[in-house]
Enzyme design. Structure first.
Site, PDB file in Angstrom:
ATOM      1  N   GLN A  47     -32.994 -37.742 110.668  1.00 40.73           N
ATOM      2  CA  GLN A  47     -32.448 -36.755 109.737  1.00 40.73           C
ATOM      3  C   GLN A  47     -31.129 -37.219 109.125  1.00 40.73           C
ATOM      4  O   GLN A  47     -30.486 -38.155 109.584  1.00 40.73           O
ATOM      5  CB  GLN A  47     -32.232 -35.418 110.452  1.00 40.73           C
ATOM      6  CG  GLN A  47     -33.527 -34.686 110.780  1.00 40.73           C
ATOM      7  CD  GLN A  47     -33.267 -33.268 111.244  1.00 40.73           C
ATOM      8  OE1 GLN A  47     -33.216 -32.998 112.434  1.00 40.73           O
ATOM      9  NE2 GLN A  47     -33.102 -32.357 110.307  1.00 40.73           N
ATOM     10  N   ASP A  99     -36.957 -35.479 112.512  1.00 41.32           N
ATOM     11  CA  ASP A  99     -37.474 -35.924 113.811  1.00 41.32           C
ATOM     12  C   ASP A  99     -37.567 -34.811 114.845  1.00 41.32           C
ATOM     13  O   ASP A  99     -38.566 -34.712 115.573  1.00 41.32           O
ATOM     14  CB  ASP A  99     -36.680 -37.120 114.338  1.00 41.32           C
ATOM     15  CG  ASP A  99     -35.171 -36.919 114.316  1.00 41.32           C
ATOM     16  OD1 ASP A  99     -34.700 -35.802 113.989  1.00 41.32           O
ATOM     17  OD2 ASP A  99     -34.448 -37.885 114.614  1.00 41.32           O
TER      18      ASP A  99
END
Length: 485
Positions: free
Chosen positions: A72, A250
């Site tokens: 991210q 994720d």
């Protein structure tokens, strides 16, 4: 004949691919490849690793749908020709810490809080989009680029997150060098967009004011941001005809891979510790300890992150000169509370609580309790107490806590598995080790392929449940000294 889907985990360290049966979730084959180290990386390395992992997995010609889970927050800046302007700044690049403070202060001033802007700005961010900027978030990296590399910022025509960029390449819109590139084909999903600090996961729209606070006046109309897709909406098709799912950040991908639902708390014990929940409602934490992200399933994913997790066990092992198995044996040979020995494990500062300059401290040492067994036990108890603080932070915001799922490298320690339920006061479910982010992406791809209101129900393989008598003394001792640091 089985219908196959692929899930990609493009993490900080590597690219991993799993190919699974869309209906049953059965693993068919897999592949992986390393990413280069560093906190800033050219995205071409992600594409090369993806291609290597695909080759190792035997190709994707028989795959009907694919989705990408990715690290991210990173910033991929593209010019008008779709070329990468500079190395991507990753989530763990902290050069934008000052920019985060500037954004908080300036939003506070815009809301009429001059003089106490930092406090008012944090409240405004939390209430408006569910997160308070820290150096990890994309908005702070955009602001850093604007302040420190204005010549590069002037060239920016589009901003993508790592998973957005890789998905753009997989669809083919990103093109090979010299080929046409379609910036309008950039897409993302709610979960990853919610980590930018300029996206509202409730309205599912980018916030013009917050984006321009980072990127500058007029930037919202000048810079292309990826279109945000719904949880099972297709991003397009690959050159070989496979559907492409919207992908996910994720942590959201891992929750989807684990089949986490409302009431489930996922405790991930890696280098850092992550405590996430699936929630039907958004949260707003003005302290910034809990980030109000979105999930990959259309709900919300409140998240707490700690800097120190499995590294706590690493430090204890090095101090004692033992293996991980020997550390676990020592810890389990000591009594709960470690004879009064308490470790506060802020070895490199801490994010939750926000104590960036703190250090680790061992409290309560006596001639009697200063034994290898108690030191080992204190380390495991510190790890569990740190995660328990994250669970409490979620509870304080009204998040339901019904089932605990413990994953990551630190979850494989017999001592962690035995001591965690005693600290948490709840049973702990430990799934079999797996590639949860890639599995979540594969499950999302199956959802896009098969349709329906919810993703296909895949079994959680090899899960074990661990229980223990609650040991309140552990958290009582930890709470008594934690705030002395």
């Amino acid at each position: 004949m089985a219908r196959l889907v692929a899930g990609v985990d493009s993490s900080t360290q590597s690219c991993k691919i799993v190919i699974r049966d869309a209906e049953t979730g059965a693993l068919v084959r897999s592949g992986s490849a390393k990413h280069p180290d560093g906190t800033s990386v050219h995205p071409k390395h992600w594409w090369a690793a993806y291609q290597e992992a695909v080759a190792q997995a035997g190709g994707l010609d028989d795959v009907e749908a694919i989705a990408v889970g990715g690290q991210q927050h990173g910033l991929v800046a593209l010019d008008a020709d779709g070329e990468v302007i500079r190395d991507a700044l990753l989530w763990n690049d902290t050069r934008s810490a000052g920019a985060a403070l500037d954004l908080i202060r300036e939003l506070g001033e815009l809301r009429g809080g001059a003089g106490t802007g930092a406090v008012d700005g944090a409240t405004a961010y939390a209430e408006e989009i569910g997160v308070v900027p820290v150096a990890s978030f994309t908005a702070t990296k955009v602001r850093w680029l604007r302040d420190n590399e204005p010549e590069n910022m002037a060239r920016v025509a589009a901003i993508a997150l790592p998973h957005d960029w890789l998905m753009w390449q997989i669809i083919g819109a990103g093109g090979e060098p010299g080929a046409a590139r379609d910036l309008s084909a950039l897409v993302t999903d709610r979960s990853d967009a919610s980590g930018t600090a300029y996206f509202n996961p409730v309205t599912n729209e980018y916030d013009r004011e917050l984006f321009e606070l980072a990127a500058g006046p007029g930037a919202f109309d000048r810079i292309t941001l990826p279109r945000v897709l719904g949880p099972a909406e297709s991003a397009g098709r690959t050159p070989w005809g496979a559907l492409v799912g919207p992908g996910a950040g994720d942590n959201a991908g891992a929750a989807l891979g684990l089949g986490a639902a409302s009431g489930d708390i996922v405790l991930s014990v890696g280098t850092s510790g992550v405590v996430t929940a699936v929630s039907a409602t958004q949260v707003a934490d003005v302290t910034g300890n809990v980030a109000g992200f979105a999930s990959a399933s259309g709900e919300y994913l409140p998240l707490v992150c700690t800097i120190n997790a499995s590294r706590i066990l690493d430090v204890a092992r090095k101090i004692l000169g033992v293996t991980y198995d020997e550390l676990a044996e020592l810890a389990l040979s000591a009594q709960p509370g470690a004879g009064g020995l308490v470790l506060v494990p802020y070895f490199e500062g801490e994010r939750t609580p926000n104590r960036p300059d703190a250090t680790g401290t061992l409290h309560g040492m006596t001639l009697e309790n200063s034994t290898p067994a108690n030191i080992a036990r204190a380390a495991v108890e510190a790890l569990c107490c740190s995660l328990a603080d994250g669970i409490d932070a979620l509870r304080e915001l009204g998040v339901a806590v019904e089932r605990l799922l413990l994953i990551g490298g630190g979850a494989q320690s017999p001592a962690t598995r035995a001591i965690a339920p005693a600290v948490f006061g709840l049973p702990v479910t430990v799934p079999a080790p797996g590639e949860y982010v890639a599995d979540g992406a594969a499950r999302q791809a199956a959802w896009v392929l098969l349709g329906g209101d919810t993703p296909p129900a895949w079994p959680l393989a090899g899960a074990e449940v661990f229980e223990a008598e609650p040991a309140p003394i552990i958290r009582e001792q930890y709470a008594a000294v934690r705030d002395l640091v």
